[in-house]
Enzyme design. Structure first.
Site, mmCIF file in Angstrom:
data_model
loop_
_atom_site.group_PDB
_atom_site.id
_atom_site.type_symbol
_atom_site.label_atom_id
_atom_site.label_comp_id
_atom_site.label_asym_id
_atom_site.label_seq_id
_atom_site.Cartn_x
_atom_site.Cartn_y
_atom_site.Cartn_z
ATOM 1 N N ASP A 135 8.001 11.902 -9.129
ATOM 2 C CA ASP A 135 8.576 10.563 -9.251
ATOM 3 C C ASP A 135 9.690 10.549 -10.303
ATOM 4 O O ASP A 135 9.864 9.563 -11.018
ATOM 5 C CB ASP A 135 7.465 9.571 -9.632
ATOM 6 C CG ASP A 135 7.918 8.117 -9.503
ATOM 7 O OD1 ASP A 135 8.828 7.855 -8.708
ATOM 8 O OD2 ASP A 135 7.361 7.262 -10.225
ATOM 9 N N CYS A 192 -4.139 -4.360 11.500
ATOM 10 C CA CYS A 192 -4.427 -4.914 10.168
ATOM 11 C C CYS A 192 -3.127 -5.206 9.412
ATOM 12 O O CYS A 192 -2.235 -4.363 9.320
ATOM 13 C CB CYS A 192 -5.291 -3.943 9.368
ATOM 14 S SG CYS A 192 -5.647 -4.502 7.688
ATOM 15 N N CYS A 195 -2.550 -6.270 3.740
ATOM 16 C CA CYS A 195 -1.664 -6.037 2.602
ATOM 17 C C CYS A 195 -0.472 -6.979 2.627
ATOM 18 O O CYS A 195 -0.023 -7.461 1.573
ATOM 19 C CB CYS A 195 -1.191 -4.588 2.576
ATOM 20 S SG CYS A 195 -0.312 -4.041 4.064
ATOM 21 N N CYS A 199 0.019 -10.263 -0.391
ATOM 22 C CA CYS A 199 1.011 -10.075 -1.446
ATOM 23 C C CYS A 199 1.356 -11.419 -2.083
ATOM 24 O O CYS A 199 1.793 -12.342 -1.381
ATOM 25 C CB CYS A 199 2.278 -9.435 -0.876
ATOM 26 S SG CYS A 199 3.577 -9.215 -2.112
ATOM 27 N N CYS A 215 8.727 -7.920 -5.617
ATOM 28 C CA CYS A 215 7.498 -7.187 -5.930
ATOM 29 C C CYS A 215 7.140 -7.320 -7.415
ATOM 30 O O CYS A 215 7.986 -7.103 -8.289
ATOM 31 C CB CYS A 215 7.684 -5.714 -5.569
ATOM 32 S SG CYS A 215 6.254 -4.679 -5.951
ATOM 33 N N CYS A 242 1.011 -4.306 -10.118
ATOM 34 C CA CYS A 242 0.185 -5.140 -9.251
ATOM 35 C C CYS A 242 -0.516 -4.239 -8.239
ATOM 36 O O CYS A 242 0.084 -3.307 -7.722
ATOM 37 C CB CYS A 242 1.067 -6.158 -8.525
ATOM 38 S SG CYS A 242 0.193 -7.216 -7.345
ATOM 39 N N CYS A 245 -2.006 -5.377 -2.856
ATOM 40 C CA CYS A 245 -1.910 -4.846 -1.499
ATOM 41 C C CYS A 245 -2.900 -3.699 -1.286
ATOM 42 O O CYS A 245 -3.328 -3.443 -0.154
ATOM 43 C CB CYS A 245 -0.484 -4.407 -1.174
ATOM 44 S SG CYS A 245 0.138 -3.055 -2.202
ATOM 45 N N CYS A 249 -6.952 -3.464 1.159
ATOM 46 C CA CYS A 249 -6.874 -2.461 2.226
ATOM 47 C C CYS A 249 -8.256 -1.908 2.549
ATOM 48 O O CYS A 249 -8.956 -1.392 1.669
ATOM 49 C CB CYS A 249 -5.952 -1.321 1.788
ATOM 50 S SG CYS A 249 -5.816 0.000 3.014
#
Length: 376
Positions: A135, A192, A195, A199, A215, A242, A245, A249
């Site tokens: 990342d 589904c 999510c 939000c 977001c 956060c 979401c 799941c």
């Protein structure tokens, strides 16, 4: 060189280094380039200018490390024990911090383990061109993880695995040897949309597409300016990231907790009162967040996020003076503190008005019932 056998060894070495899953893929991400460009053109990257600046390099690993022909993608679970999602989110006086950041910063840990994996492979093959990423560079890690068989892209855009849900970090080791590649998993989200519907800010604008500007993770971590006023009340008590979401799941119900002690909740967060965290000096913030991913947002942004949460908290006599003590420290911070003060004053006025109405109602009842028989 028996590359099939080498691939098996690499996966075994990866697990010995602590990774829960290791997959291998080629570097062809051309099918993702058009979608990436549409996302950037729509402005969904917000203030993250590097997203546009690096252009299609994100979809071309060989431009990051010339000679790359394969990517070894790894998964490291981070779900801490005693995550206390519901109890933390439901108490608006306590700070909610995304579960991935309750412990130590994952970047250095995973990068070091990937480097060790590269060194192990190099010992086996003699000479190896490799480079680890966590990342930290313009690379499409989720599509790579999907191609490497680590999971499928959920409608929240995160990678999902039927055994681990989405509570894991990803890392990549770019290499220049022709390893056999793994098969991608089949998408199992079906119809589904939990999510998307859960939000708080409606940031998942279509299946697999997140508008970062909405977001909460972006607003509290990546955005270092003014949080749009219309979104502040929706942030609630989330002061860093956060997880909503992921919480809803179905695939996360059976996810196992991490075996990596570095990702366990810090003691400092076991009682995360918003008022207490807001009172930290910069020196206290830097000391308490040493080795944490949270440290990189800085003290002012930390205070900004908590100020918003304090504005969303129920009225409390201690909040107003706590907020007022921070005024004048920073212009952007002041904007959020003033908003929080106004929100607290509105709640105080509402409590007063409600008390007045109740008093008037009690008087009216006494007048009406005065003189009537007891059994009336």
């Amino acid at each position: 060189m028996n590359y099939q056998l080498l691939a098996q060894k690499i996966k075994q070495w990866g697990q010995e280094l602590g990774f829960q899953k290791v997959g291998i893929t080629d570097i062809d991400l051309s099918q993702h380039e058009a979608q990436l460009q549409r996302w950037i053109d729509a402005g969904y990257h917000g203030s993250m200018d590097w997203m546009a600046r690096h252009g299609m390099m994100r979809a071309r690993p060989q431009e990051l490390h010339p000679g790359t022909i394969r990517v070894i993608s790894v998964r490291l679970d981070y779900l801490p024990p005693e995550a206390q999602f519901a109890s933390n989110l439901s108490d608006p006086t306590q700070a909610y911090i995304s579960r991935y950041s309750l412990g130590r910063d994952y970047h250095k840990l995973i990068r070091n383990q990937l480097k060790k994996l590269g060194q192990k492979i190099e010992q086996e093959v003699g000479q190896l061109g490799y480079r680890p990423f966590v990342d930290s560079a313009p690379i499409l890690e989720r599509p790579l993880a999907q191609k490497a068989g680590l999971g499928w892209a959920g409608k929240h855009s995160l990678i999902l695995d039927k055994e681990a849900g989405s509570w894991f970090f990803l890392g990549e080791l770019l290499v220049d040897i022709p390893l056999p590649v793994d098969e991608p998993q089949t998408n199992q989200c079906g119809k589904c949309k939990a999510c998307m519907t859960s939000c708080p800010t409606g940031a998942i604008v279509e299946e697999g597409v997140v508008d970062a500007r909405l977001c909460i993770s972006y607003l509290t971590i990546e955005l270092d300016g003014i949080i749009p006023e219309a979104l502040r009340s929706k942030i609630g008590n989330r002061i860093y990231g956060c997880d909503d979401c992921q919480l809803v799941c179905p695939w996360n119900r059976e996810a196992e907790v991490t075996q990596e002690a570095s990702f366990h909740r810090r003691d400092i967060f076991k009682e995360a009162s918003l008022v207490r965290l807001f009172q930290w000096t910069e020196a206290q913030f830097l000391k308490n967040m040493e080795g944490s991913a949270i440290r990189r947002i800085g003290h002012i942004q930390w205070l900004r996020n908590i100020a918003v949460a304090l504005g969303n908290a129920p009225f409390d006599e201690t909040i107003l003076p706590t907020l007022q003590e921070r005024l004048g420290q920073n212009e952007i911070l002041d904007i959020h503190i003033q908003w929080a003060i106004e929100e607290q004053n509105k709640k105080r006025q509402a409590i007063h008005d409600n008390a007045v109405r109740n008093t008037k109602l009690e008087r009216l009842v006494r007048i009406i019932t005065k003189g009537l028989p007891r059994d009336a």
